[in-house]
Write an enzyme that holds these catalytic residues in place. Structure first.
Site, PDB file in Angstrom:
ATOM      1  CB  ALA A 215      -0.937  -0.010   1.208  1.00 36.52           C
TER       2      ALA A 215
ATOM      3  NE  ARG B 118       4.031   5.430 -12.033  1.00 34.70           N
ATOM      4  CZ  ARG B 118       3.766   4.192 -11.663  1.00 34.70           C
ATOM      5  NH1 ARG B 118       2.578   3.907 -11.110  1.00 34.70           N
ATOM      6  NH2 ARG B 118       4.657   3.240 -11.817  1.00 34.70           N
TER       7      ARG B 118
ATOM      8  CD  GLU C  30       9.217  -1.389   6.109  1.00 36.54           C
ATOM      9  OE1 GLU C  30       9.292  -2.381   6.864  1.00 36.54           O
ATOM     10  OE2 GLU C  30       8.143  -0.952   5.642  1.00 36.54           O
TER      11      GLU C  30
ATOM     12  CB  SER D 288       8.357  -2.601  -2.993  1.00 38.20           C
ATOM     13  OG  SER D 288       7.398  -2.688  -4.009  1.00 38.20           O
TER      14      SER D 288
ATOM     15  CB  CYS E  79       0.958 -13.563  -1.344  1.00 42.92           C
ATOM     16  SG  CYS E  79      -0.219 -12.382  -0.634  1.00 42.92           S
TER      17      CYS E  79
ATOM     18  CB  VAL F 257       6.241   5.434  13.176  1.00 43.79           C
ATOM     19  CG1 VAL F 257       5.287   6.495  13.727  1.00 43.79           C
ATOM     20  CG2 VAL F 257       6.964   5.951  11.941  1.00 43.79           C
TER      21      VAL F 257
ATOM     22  CG  ASP G 145      -2.691  -6.236   4.846  1.00 45.77           C
ATOM     23  OD1 ASP G 145      -3.438  -6.156   3.849  1.00 45.77           O
ATOM     24  OD2 ASP G 145      -1.763  -7.060   4.919  1.00 45.77           O
TER      25      ASP G 145
ATOM     26  CE1 TYR H 263     -17.788 -26.811 -24.886  1.00 44.25           C
ATOM     27  CE2 TYR H 263     -18.658 -25.969 -26.972  1.00 44.25           C
ATOM     28  CZ  TYR H 263     -18.316 -27.036 -26.158  1.00 44.25           C
ATOM     29  OH  TYR H 263     -18.502 -28.324 -26.598  1.00 44.25           O
TER      30      TYR H 263
ATOM     31  CD1 TRP I 294     -25.847 -26.075 -21.210  1.00 45.58           C
ATOM     32  CD2 TRP I 294     -26.035 -23.999 -20.393  1.00 45.58           C
ATOM     33  NE1 TRP I 294     -26.940 -25.501 -21.803  1.00 45.58           N
ATOM     34  CE2 TRP I 294     -27.079 -24.222 -21.324  1.00 45.58           C
ATOM     35  CE3 TRP I 294     -25.960 -22.760 -19.763  1.00 45.58           C
ATOM     36  CZ2 TRP I 294     -28.039 -23.249 -21.628  1.00 45.58           C
ATOM     37  CZ3 TRP I 294     -26.902 -21.792 -20.070  1.00 45.58           C
ATOM     38  CH2 TRP I 294     -27.924 -22.032 -20.983  1.00 45.58           C
TER      39      TRP I 294
END
Length: 444
Positions: free
Chosen positions: A11, A21, A32, A38, A42, A80, A281, A424, A432
Site C-alpha cells: 500500500a 507520477r 519502514e 516492496s 504472499c 514509528v 491491511d 467454450y 454450459w
C-alpha cells in the site's frame, strides 16, 4: 508539499508511486520499520517450500530504485511510535542505532499493515523453534530451522496454515495441523470442509481439530505443543492463528479505529483527521455485498487502496469501489476458491438466503482428464440476487470464482448468470459452464 508514508510495502509504495507520477518534485519520506521495501509477502510460503528459489525473487523494486530513480527519502529500520496530528509530526526510533527521529508532513499515509498474532495466554513462547511467517526475515529464519527438523506442527488452518502445510510436506517433513474450530478453511461452509480434510489426510497430514493450544514445553527448544487435551511432540512450530493491525501507536491521536484496532477510512482512503490517510491491511475495506466496512487483509486490496490513497494525496479525485471478498488457496492437489458470502456469513448478517450446490467437471466430460468441481452458490432467498460462491476442485476453480466475483461486483441475480457469454471449447469448458449449470437449477 511534504508527504510522509509509514510503511514501505504494497500500500505504501503503491501510493508513493502515484504521488511521484501526479505531482512535480514531490517531497516524499517513507519510514519502514524493516530493511526491505516492496516485496510479495504472499510468495513467502513458496520460497520456504523451494518452488521460488530465493526471497530476492519476491522484491518488486529495490530501496535504491526508490531513492535514486524516484527521488524518495526511503528510510529503513525507522519504527514509528507516535503521530502528532496537531503539529503534523511523526516520531520514533531507529531500531539499529537507537537514535530518535522526527519527520514533519503536510499529508500523511499510514500503511503499517498487520503482524502475526502470538496469543499472550500461550506459555513457553520464549522457546526456540516457534516461528511466525510475515516478513522475508521470518521466512529466512524459518527455512534455517526447517533444515534441522523432521516433524512440524502448524497452529491454524487458515490461508497461511494451509499454504505452509503444503510447502512443508513438499520438503519431506511430517506435518500436523492443530485447529481451534472443527474445520480447516473456516471461511468455507462446514459441508465443504470434508473435501479439505480428505485432501490433508491423503497427504498424511495429521489433523487435530477442536483443540485449543495453551502453550509449549521444552528445555531450550520447543519439544511439545500443549493443548487442552494432550501434549503433542514436535520439532518445530509455525504459528498461523491470525493477524493484528499495526496501529497501537495511534491510540491517542484522535484517528478513528474500530474495535479490532483497524483504521476507519472513507472511499478516498481518508481518515477522520484532515490530511491523514490510511490504506492496506491496517485500514478498513468496504464490502460491496455486506454493505459495510470489513477487514480482509490481502495483497490485491492493499495495492488498490494504496493507489487510491496516493492519487487523492496528489490531488486526483479517485474512489475505492470496495471488495467482494474474493480469495483463492492452493492446498496440495486442490484449489479452494471463495467470493462474497458463505451461508454462515449470510446467516450471521441476518440475510435470508438459500443455496445451490452441484458437482460438475472442470471441462467437457468427454474430453480427457476432466476434474471434479464442487460448486456452491449462495443467493438471497427473496430477490434471488447472488450473495456468494464457493468452489473446490483440482482444476478450473480460479476461472469460475472470478466469474462469480465479477457478477457480485455488478450485483447480478442468479438467473442472469445463465445469460453470460462465457468461453467454450472442450479442453476448457462444457457447453454450459459449471457456474451456469448451478444457476439453471434455480429456474429448472
Amino acid at each position: 508539499m511534504k508527504y510522509c508514508i509509514i510503511g514501505g510495502d504494497a500500500a505504501g509504495m503503491s501510493a508513493a508511486m502515484q504521488i511521484v507520477r501526479n505531482t512535480e518534485k514531490a517531497d516524499i519520506t517513507v519510514l519502514e520499520k524493516g530493511g526491505i521495501y516492496s516485496y510479495g509477502q504472499c510468495g513467502l510460503p513458496y520460497v520456504v517450500g523451494g518452488l521460488i528459489p530465493s526471497t530476492e525473487k519476491l522484491i518488486a523494486r529495490s530501496i535504491d530504485t526508490f531513492r535514486e530513480k524516484y527521488g524518495m527519502d526511503a528510510r529503513t529500520f525507522h519504527e514509528v511510535n507516535a503521530v502528532d496530528t496537531a503539529s503534523k509530526t511523526v516520531s520514533g526510533v531507529h531500531t539499529k542505532s537507537g537514535e530518535p527521529f522526527e519527520v514533519t508532513y503536510d499529508k500523511l499515509l499510514i500503511a503499517t499493515g498487520v503482524r502475526p498474532i502470538m496469543p499472550k495466554e500461550w506459555t513457553g513462547v520464549h522457546l526456540k523453534g516457534i516461528y511466525p511467517l510475515k516478513t522475508i526475515p521470518d521466512a529466512e529464519e524459518l527455512m534455517d530451522g526447517l533444515n534441522k527438523v523432521q516433524h512440524v506442527t502448524i497452529i491454524g488452518g487458515g490461508y497461511i496454515g494451509l499454504e505452509m502445510a503444503e510447502n512443508v510436506v513438499r520438503l519431506g517433513k511430517k506435518v500436523r495441523i492443530i485447529q481451534r474450530s472443527n474445520q480447516l478453511g473456516s471461511i468455507f461452509d462446514e459441508d465443504l470442509a470434508p473435501l479439505i480434510h480428505e485432501e490433508a489426510e491423503k497427504h498424511r497430514i495429521e489433523l487435530c481439530l477442536e483443540e485449543d493450544v495453551i502453550g509449549f514445553k521444552g528445555d531450550d527448544h520447543v519439544q511439545f505443543v500443549k493443548t487442552a487435551k494432550k501434549d503433542y511432540p514436535t520439532d518445530l512450530v509455525i504459528a498461523a492463528v491470525g493477524v493484528k493491525p499495526n496501529t497501537d501507536f495511534l491510540k491517542d491521536t484522535g484517528i478513528s479505529l474500530n474495535k479490532q484496532g483497524v483504521i476507519v477510512v472513507n472511499e478516498r482512503m481518508e481518515t477522520n483527521v484532515k490530511g491523514v490517510y490510511a490504506a492496506g491491511d491496517c485500514a478498513t475495506h468496504y464490502h460491496r455485498v455486506k454493505k459495510l466496512d470489513d477487514h480482509i487483509p490481502l495483497g490485491t486490496t492493499a495495492n488498490k487502496q494504496g493507489r487510491i490513497a496516493g492519487l487523492n494525496m496528489a490531488g486526483v479525485d479517485k474512489t475505492f469501489k470496495g471488495i467482494v471478498g474474493s480469495s483463492i488457496i492452493q492446498f496440495m492437489d486442490l484449489t479452494l476458491g471463495k467470493t462474497g458470502l458463505s451461508n454462515k456469513e449470510a446467516e450471521k448478517l441476518g440475510i435470508p438466503y438459500d443455496e445451490i450446490r452441484i458437482t460438475s467437471k472442470s471441462h467437457a466430460g468427454y474430453y480427457p482428464n476432466a476434474k471434479k468441481l464442487e460448486l456452491k452458490i449462495t443467493y438471497h432467498k427473496e430477490s434471488k440476487k447472488l450473495l456468494g460462491g464457493q468452489i473446490i476442485g483440482a482444476e478450473g476453480v480460479d476461472k469460475r470464482i472470478d466469474v462469480l466475483a465479477t457478477a457480485l461486483y455488478h450485483e447480478m441475480d442468479v438467473e442472469e448468470l445463465t445469460d453470460l457469454d462465457l468461453s467454450y471449447a472442450p479442453p476448457y469448458n462444457g457447453s454450459w459452464d459449471p457456474v451456469q449449470q448451478a444457476a439453471r437449477r434455480l429456474g429448472k
